[in-house]
Motif scaffolding. Structure first.
Motif, PDB file in Angstrom:
ATOM      1  N   PHE A 183       7.714   1.796  -2.995  1.00 48.26           N
ATOM      2  CA  PHE A 183       7.206   3.108  -2.650  1.00 48.26           C
ATOM      3  C   PHE A 183       6.423   3.643  -3.822  1.00 48.26           C
ATOM      4  CE2 PHE A 183      11.328   3.746  -4.533  1.00 48.26           C
ATOM      5  CZ  PHE A 183      11.205   4.865  -5.319  1.00 48.26           C
ATOM      6  N   PHE A 184       5.512   4.581  -3.518  1.00 48.28           N
ATOM      7  CA  PHE A 184       4.551   4.988  -4.527  1.00 48.28           C
ATOM      8  C   PHE A 184       4.305   6.479  -4.444  1.00 48.28           C
ATOM      9  CE2 PHE A 184       3.627   0.541  -4.968  1.00 48.28           C
ATOM     10  CZ  PHE A 184       3.766   0.038  -3.692  1.00 48.28           C
ATOM     11  N   THR A 243       1.948   9.756  -4.596  1.00 46.46           N
ATOM     12  CA  THR A 243       0.561   9.995  -4.231  1.00 46.46           C
ATOM     13  C   THR A 243       0.150  11.378  -4.659  1.00 46.46           C
ATOM     14  OG1 THR A 243       1.132  10.887  -2.080  1.00 46.46           O
ATOM     15  CG2 THR A 243       0.763   8.517  -2.192  1.00 46.46           C
ATOM     16  N   GLN A 286       0.015  12.670   5.939  1.00 42.81           N
ATOM     17  CA  GLN A 286       0.356  11.437   5.242  1.00 42.81           C
ATOM     18  C   GLN A 286       1.838  11.168   5.453  1.00 42.81           C
ATOM     19  OE1 GLN A 286      -0.048  11.308   0.957  1.00 42.81           O
ATOM     20  NE2 GLN A 286       0.183   9.095   0.891  1.00 42.81           N
ATOM     21  N   ASN A 306       5.209   7.776   1.700  1.00 42.16           N
ATOM     22  CA  ASN A 306       4.578   6.598   1.099  1.00 42.16           C
ATOM     23  C   ASN A 306       5.653   5.662   0.558  1.00 42.16           C
ATOM     24  OD1 ASN A 306       2.625   4.854   0.293  1.00 42.16           O
ATOM     25  ND2 ASN A 306       2.012   6.027  -1.516  1.00 42.16           N
ATOM     26  N   THR A 358       7.653   1.768   1.728  1.00 41.79           N
ATOM     27  CA  THR A 358       7.603   0.613   2.614  1.00 41.79           C
ATOM     28  C   THR A 358       8.745  -0.339   2.290  1.00 41.79           C
ATOM     29  OG1 THR A 358       6.114  -0.593   1.132  1.00 41.79           O
ATOM     30  CG2 THR A 358       5.085   0.762   2.850  1.00 41.79           C
ATOM     31  N   ASN A 418       3.279  -0.042   8.809  1.00 39.67           N
ATOM     32  CA  ASN A 418       1.920   0.490   8.880  1.00 39.67           C
ATOM     33  C   ASN A 418       1.493   0.570  10.339  1.00 39.67           C
ATOM     34  OD1 ASN A 418      -0.709   1.342   8.388  1.00 39.67           O
ATOM     35  ND2 ASN A 418      -1.451  -0.749   8.079  1.00 39.67           N
ATOM     36  N   SER A 470      -7.089   2.664   5.212  1.00 39.18           N
ATOM     37  CA  SER A 470      -5.868   2.717   4.407  1.00 39.18           C
ATOM     38  C   SER A 470      -4.641   2.745   5.295  1.00 39.18           C
ATOM     39  CB  SER A 470      -5.892   3.954   3.509  1.00 39.18           C
ATOM     40  OG  SER A 470      -7.029   3.968   2.683  1.00 39.18           O
ATOM     41  N   SER A 471      -3.530   2.278   4.770  1.00 35.78           N
ATOM     42  CA  SER A 471      -2.286   2.263   5.550  1.00 35.78           C
ATOM     43  C   SER A 471      -1.845   3.683   5.881  1.00 35.78           C
ATOM     44  CB  SER A 471      -1.180   1.544   4.782  1.00 35.78           C
ATOM     45  OG  SER A 471      -0.734   2.340   3.695  1.00 35.78           O
ATOM     46  N   GLN A 488       0.917   4.957   5.313  1.00 35.99           N
ATOM     47  CA  GLN A 488       1.748   5.509   4.252  1.00 35.99           C
ATOM     48  C   GLN A 488       0.943   5.917   3.017  1.00 35.99           C
ATOM     49  OE1 GLN A 488       2.669   2.702   6.069  1.00 35.99           O
ATOM     50  NE2 GLN A 488       4.111   3.969   7.226  1.00 35.99           N
ATOM     51  N   SER A 489      -0.150   5.227   2.739  1.00 37.09           N
ATOM     52  CA  SER A 489      -0.842   5.426   1.463  1.00 37.09           C
ATOM     53  C   SER A 489      -1.913   6.506   1.498  1.00 37.09           C
ATOM     54  CB  SER A 489      -1.484   4.108   1.011  1.00 37.09           C
ATOM     55  OG  SER A 489      -2.509   3.707   1.915  1.00 37.09           O
ATOM     56  N   ALA A 490      -2.214   7.043   2.685  1.00 35.61           N
ATOM     57  CA  ALA A 490      -3.309   8.011   2.783  1.00 35.61           C
ATOM     58  C   ALA A 490      -3.069   8.971   3.944  1.00 35.61           C
ATOM     59  CB  ALA A 490      -4.643   7.279   2.969  1.00 35.61           C
TER      60      ALA A 490
END
Length: 457
Positions: free
Chosen positions: A22-23, A25, A136, A139, A141, A182, A213-214, A216-218
């Motif tokens: 996970f990230f 953002t 969003q 984020n 996965t 995704n 973008s996925s 989750q990421s955007a």
């Protein structure tokens, strides 16, 4: 999301999960888009409040706990978190986003869920309803995402105060996702459960990966349209970033279409659940697990509703000064409290009436009871009255000084936005009348706000 009483969603996944992890953002703010040509804006919130503030109480109800009072446990889905009104779980971030954050507390979880005050979003006759949000997903996965269940969805108005009439009243899942996959799912729930025309408890659904973008990421834009341009061939459509990925036609649903459309409309919900039937089914195990990450938020940039054609969806606004034609109102469908024809002493807040105390009243002309008599009436009310302050909500016919034909008592419900649907008995009445809501209290302080009322056979 799905419906509270859906027990075992089994939608098939056609996309692969992303790599574990996970990230963080950076939130992205984009204002509600300009109203497209030919459309009318019915509702919008771009969550531009100050950092660490709750969303507008004029627009949103904050659900708390693990069920509606008297409704299915765990919101009917098996989800395991408890919803709160804490800014740790629900807040505006000061940069134009609503942030819903699930948090692990030892062996338990908290999160947040909100729903619009309004429950009358509907496609105008001969027109189109459009519900849209820029969101969003959390984020996160892989194993760290197991149990995450973000959703943007709508439920039929008659669900409020009943809690057991799903899926007949209809549910539109505009965006839902589980386990950090995704993909966006769009689903219709209707008819009866199990089985029925919507194949409950799964629903009629489709899914696809987010473009570019996925998910989750955007941020991506999720849109739902209910098209009544042809009243005998209506259609529901789901979009992500302007690309249509799911359609349900009226002919697929049959008689259940009328059940889910012939009511006051829909209210809109945003939430992040943890665990439950849907994520468990796709994970093949109970979720969340010890590997599930805590504190990964869903971010919502805006929610907006537009209508097109058919005269448009009227926004919440003061009623016209002239009364409607005789017999214009059906006693057995919701009568919005702010649509009064005359009033004394109260305040029209656009979406409801309030600042109501002893001696105030509101008049609703042309209410048609038909030839059968109602068994009771119910009103959606809220109260933030001080301790010891209470009063009566009364129904009178044709005069504010006529003897009341029904009433119920109301005191503090937990706040001026803590709505409850309260029933009261009524005496026999038939034909078409002016109906008065009158308010009586032994104290001078305001004691109630009213959203809508109706009579029941």
């Amino acid at each position: 999301m799905r419906k509270r009483s859906r027990l075992l969603p089994v939608a098939l996944v056609t996309v692969l999960t992303a790599a574990s992890g996970f990230f963080l953002t950076v939130s992205a703010d984009a204002a509600v888009p300009p109203t497209p040509t030919g459309w009318t804006l019915a509702f919008a919130d771009d969550f531009n409040g100050a950092n660490n503030t709750l969303p507008s109480g004029a627009n949103w109800i904050i659900d708390t706990g693990t069920s509606y009072p008297g409704g299915p446990a765990n919101w009917g889905t098996g989800e395991i978190q408890s919803y709160t009104n804490s800014t740790a779980n629900l807040r505006q971030d000061g940069t134009g986003n609503l942030v819903i954050t699930p948090i692990r507390n030892g062996s338990s979880w908290t999160s947040a869920r909100i729903e619009t005050q309004r429950s009358n979003f509907t496609a105008p006759a001969g027109g189109v309803l459009r519900i849209e949000g820029r969101i969003q997903m959390p984020n996160v996965t892989g194993a760290a995402a197991l149990g995450y269940w973000p959703a943007f969805w709508a439920l039929g108005a008659p669900y409020r105060g009943n809690w057991w009439n799903w899926p007949g009243i209809g549910e539109f899942d505009i965006m839902e996702n589980v386990n950090g996959i995704n993909a966006v799912w769009g689903v219709l729930h209707c008819g009866v459960s199990p089985g029925g025309p919507c194949n409950e408890t799964t629903g009629l659904g489709a899914n696809r990966a987010c473009p570019g973008s996925s998910c989750q990421s955007a941020f991506h834009t999720y849109r739902f349209e209910w098209d009544r341009t042809n009243e005998n061939a209506q259609q529901l459509r789901w979009y992500v970033d302007g690309t249509q990925f799911h359609t349900v036609n009226q002919s697929q649903v049959g008689a259940s279409w009328a059940q889910m459309t012939n009511h006051a409309g829909y209210f809109i919900l945003l939430n992040v659940a943890m665990g439950g039937a849907f994520p468990n089914a796709l994970a093949g195990t109970g979720t969340p697990t010890g590997s599930t990450a805590s504190g990964v938020p869903m971010r919502v940039d805006y929610v907006a509703v537009w209508t097109r054609g058919g005269g448009g969806q009227p926004p919440s606004s003061p009623p016209p000064s002239s009364p409607p034609p005789s017999g214009n109102r059906d006693a057995y469908t919701q009568i919005q409290a702010e649509s009064f024809n005359a009033q004394s002493g109260l305040v029209n807040y656009g979406a409801h009436i309030g600042s109501i105390g002893n001696g105030n009243w509101a008049r609703y002309d042309g209410v048609n009871f038909g030839s059968s008599t109602p068994r009771d009436f119910v009103a959606r009310v809220a109260s933030g009255a001080a301790g010891g302050v209470s009063g009566l909500v009364e129904v009178r016919i044709d005069s504010p000084t006529a003897p009341p034909i029904g009433s119920f008592a109301i005191a503090n419900t937990g706040g001026w936005t803590s709505w409850r649907e309260v029933p009261g008995n009524v005496a026999a009445v038939t034909g078409t009348h002016s109906v008065y809501l009158t308010f009586t209290s032994g104290q001078p302080a305001d004691f109630v706000d009213v959203d809508w009322f109706l009579f029941r056979h």
